[in-house]
Design a protein around this motif. Structure first.
Motif, PDB file in Angstrom:
ATOM      1  N   ILE A   4       0.844  -1.189   0.000  1.00 41.16           N
ATOM      2  CA  ILE A   4       0.000   0.000   0.000  1.00 41.16           C
ATOM      3  C   ILE A   4       0.880   1.240   0.000  1.00 41.16           C
ATOM      4  N   ILE A   5       0.628   2.126  -0.960  1.00 38.88           N
ATOM      5  CA  ILE A   5       1.326   3.395  -1.059  1.00 38.88           C
ATOM      6  C   ILE A   5       0.287   4.508  -1.110  1.00 38.88           C
ATOM      7  N   TYR A   6       0.742   5.747  -1.021  1.00 38.09           N
ATOM      8  CA  TYR A   6      -0.182   6.854  -0.817  1.00 38.09           C
ATOM      9  C   TYR A   6       0.104   8.029  -1.740  1.00 38.09           C
ATOM     10  N   LYS A   7      -0.962   8.786  -2.016  1.00 36.73           N
ATOM     11  CA  LYS A   7      -0.880  10.037  -2.776  1.00 36.73           C
ATOM     12  C   LYS A   7      -1.639  11.095  -1.999  1.00 36.73           C
ATOM     13  N   ASN A  19     -14.370  11.857 -11.872  1.00 39.27           N
ATOM     14  CA  ASN A  19     -15.220  12.147 -13.030  1.00 39.27           C
ATOM     15  C   ASN A  19     -14.669  11.547 -14.316  1.00 39.27           C
ATOM     16  N   SER A  20     -13.336  11.511 -14.449  1.00 37.79           N
ATOM     17  CA  SER A  20     -12.734  11.024 -15.692  1.00 37.79           C
ATOM     18  C   SER A  20     -12.399   9.531 -15.657  1.00 37.79           C
ATOM     19  N   GLY A  21     -12.316   8.944 -14.456  1.00 35.18           N
ATOM     20  CA  GLY A  21     -12.008   7.522 -14.349  1.00 35.18           C
ATOM     21  C   GLY A  21     -10.548   7.207 -14.129  1.00 35.18           C
ATOM     22  N   GLU A  22      -9.689   8.233 -14.095  1.00 35.35           N
ATOM     23  CA  GLU A  22      -8.277   8.016 -13.801  1.00 35.35           C
ATOM     24  C   GLU A  22      -7.651   9.314 -13.297  1.00 35.35           C
ATOM     25  N   PHE A  23      -6.555   9.168 -12.563  1.00 32.38           N
ATOM     26  CA  PHE A  23      -5.825  10.328 -12.055  1.00 32.38           C
ATOM     27  C   PHE A  23      -4.569  10.484 -12.887  1.00 32.38           C
ATOM     28  N   LYS A  24      -4.482  11.598 -13.588  1.00 31.22           N
ATOM     29  CA  LYS A  24      -3.325  11.834 -14.466  1.00 31.22           C
ATOM     30  C   LYS A  24      -2.188  12.532 -13.756  1.00 31.22           C
ATOM     31  N   GLY A  25      -2.478  13.089 -12.565  1.00 32.33           N
ATOM     32  CA  GLY A  25      -1.431  13.716 -11.766  1.00 32.33           C
ATOM     33  C   GLY A  25      -1.696  15.173 -11.505  1.00 32.33           C
ATOM     34  N   ALA A  26      -1.015  15.678 -10.484  1.00 31.39           N
ATOM     35  CA  ALA A  26      -1.032  17.100 -10.164  1.00 31.39           C
ATOM     36  C   ALA A  26      -0.034  17.797 -11.083  1.00 31.39           C
ATOM     37  N   SER A  27       0.039  19.105 -11.012  1.00 27.89           N
ATOM     38  CA  SER A  27       0.917  19.845 -11.925  1.00 27.89           C
ATOM     39  C   SER A  27       2.370  19.392 -11.813  1.00 27.89           C
ATOM     40  N   ILE A  28       2.870  19.137 -10.603  1.00 20.11           N
ATOM     41  CA  ILE A  28       4.259  18.675 -10.464  1.00 20.11           C
ATOM     42  C   ILE A  28       4.450  17.305 -11.113  1.00 20.11           C
ATOM     43  N   ASP A  29       3.438  16.451 -11.014  1.00 21.24           N
ATOM     44  CA  ASP A  29       3.517  15.126 -11.629  1.00 21.24           C
ATOM     45  C   ASP A  29       3.585  15.247 -13.150  1.00 21.24           C
ATOM     46  N   LEU A  30       2.738  16.102 -13.691  1.00 25.20           N
ATOM     47  CA  LEU A  30       2.726  16.293 -15.145  1.00 25.20           C
ATOM     48  C   LEU A  30       4.041  16.883 -15.628  1.00 25.20           C
ATOM     49  N   THR A  31       4.613  17.799 -14.857  1.00 27.67           N
ATOM     50  CA  THR A  31       5.907  18.397 -15.216  1.00 27.67           C
ATOM     51  C   THR A  31       7.024  17.366 -15.167  1.00 27.67           C
ATOM     52  N   ASP A  32       7.030  16.535 -14.110  1.00 25.79           N
ATOM     53  CA  ASP A  32       8.115  15.563 -13.928  1.00 25.79           C
ATOM     54  C   ASP A  32       7.947  14.301 -14.773  1.00 25.79           C
ATOM     55  N   VAL A  60      -4.904   9.409  -0.439  1.00 20.16           N
ATOM     56  CA  VAL A  60      -5.427   8.313  -1.257  1.00 20.16           C
ATOM     57  C   VAL A  60      -4.528   7.092  -1.060  1.00 20.16           C
ATOM     58  N   ALA A  61      -5.123   5.976  -0.658  1.00 19.53           N
ATOM     59  CA  ALA A  61      -4.395   4.720  -0.487  1.00 19.53           C
ATOM     60  C   ALA A  61      -4.501   3.905  -1.772  1.00 19.53           C
ATOM     61  N   ILE A  62      -3.371   3.356  -2.186  1.00 22.26           N
ATOM     62  CA  ILE A  62      -3.280   2.678  -3.480  1.00 22.26           C
ATOM     63  C   ILE A  62      -2.664   1.300  -3.292  1.00 22.26           C
ATOM     64  N   ASP A  63      -3.248   0.308  -3.937  1.00 20.66           N
ATOM     65  CA  ASP A  63      -2.700  -1.042  -3.934  1.00 20.66           C
ATOM     66  C   ASP A  63      -1.573  -1.086  -4.974  1.00 20.66           C
ATOM     67  N   ALA A  64      -0.342  -1.055  -4.493  1.00 21.71           N
ATOM     68  CA  ALA A  64       0.815  -1.003  -5.384  1.00 21.71           C
ATOM     69  C   ALA A  64       0.895  -2.219  -6.305  1.00 21.71           C
ATOM     70  N   LEU A  89      -2.983   6.928 -12.918  1.00 18.02           N
ATOM     71  CA  LEU A  89      -3.424   6.040 -11.851  1.00 18.02           C
ATOM     72  C   LEU A  89      -4.841   5.586 -12.134  1.00 18.02           C
ATOM     73  N   SER A  90      -4.995   4.297 -12.350  1.00 14.88           N
ATOM     74  CA  SER A  90      -6.326   3.718 -12.549  1.00 14.88           C
ATOM     75  C   SER A  90      -7.050   3.692 -11.209  1.00 14.88           C
ATOM     76  N   LEU A  91      -8.306   4.087 -11.212  1.00  7.28           N
ATOM     77  CA  LEU A  91      -9.079   4.081  -9.977  1.00  7.28           C
ATOM     78  C   LEU A  91      -9.311   2.669  -9.450  1.00  7.28           C
ATOM     79  N   ASP A  92      -9.100   1.662 -10.277  1.00 10.87           N
ATOM     80  CA  ASP A  92      -9.217   0.270  -9.837  1.00 10.87           C
ATOM     81  C   ASP A  92      -8.170  -0.077  -8.781  1.00 10.87           C
ATOM     82  N   ALA A  93      -7.069   0.665  -8.748  1.00 13.53           N
ATOM     83  CA  ALA A  93      -6.005   0.401  -7.786  1.00 13.53           C
ATOM     84  C   ALA A  93      -6.202   1.147  -6.468  1.00 13.53           C
TER      85      ALA A  93
END
Length: 115
Positions: A4-7, A19-32, A60-64, A89-93
């Motif tokens: 288990i990892i976290y965001k 709403n979109s079905g996935e998390f594409k990242g925050a601005s720092i994530d998109l930049t990096d 957010v807890a995520i099943d790695a 990040l797929s919401l399934d995780a």
């Protein structure tokens, strides 16, 4: 390593992911080019360093194990290994998302984390 990892993410940005079905990242994530994640041990330090005093956050807890080979543990400048996700990040995780409120001292109050 824990499965288990976290965001830490602003609630408004997380709602966009729901709403979109996935998390594409925050601005720092998109930049990096990858989504920055933390282990249970790292999450409080991440909150203190990058989100100090910010309200309206979720943890957010995520099943790695559901992230496959797109999850890579990479060394920070201090040498500590941090999980990075090189894909949306797929919401399934996602196991759960909980509020990350501020305490009276201004530090975030974490729920009990699986380590």
């Amino acid at each position: 390593m824990s499965s288990i990892i976290y965001k830490i993410v602003p609630a408004t940005l997380w709602q966009d992911a729901l709403n979109s079905g996935e998390f594409k990242g925050a601005s720092i994530d998109l930049t990096d080019g990858y989504i920055h994640l933390s282990t249970a041990e790292q999450a409080p330090g991440t909150a203190a360093r990058y989100f100090a005093g910010q309200e309206g956050l979720l943890l957010v807890a995520i099943d790695a194990e559901k992230l496959g080979d797109k999850l890579i543990y990479e060394a920070s400048p201090s040498g500590t290994l941090f999980p990075h996700l090189y894909a949306p990040l797929s919401l399934d995780a996602v196991l759960w998302a909980k509020p990350l409120p501020l305490g009276a001292d201004g530090a975030h109050l974490f729920p009990e984390l699986d380590r």
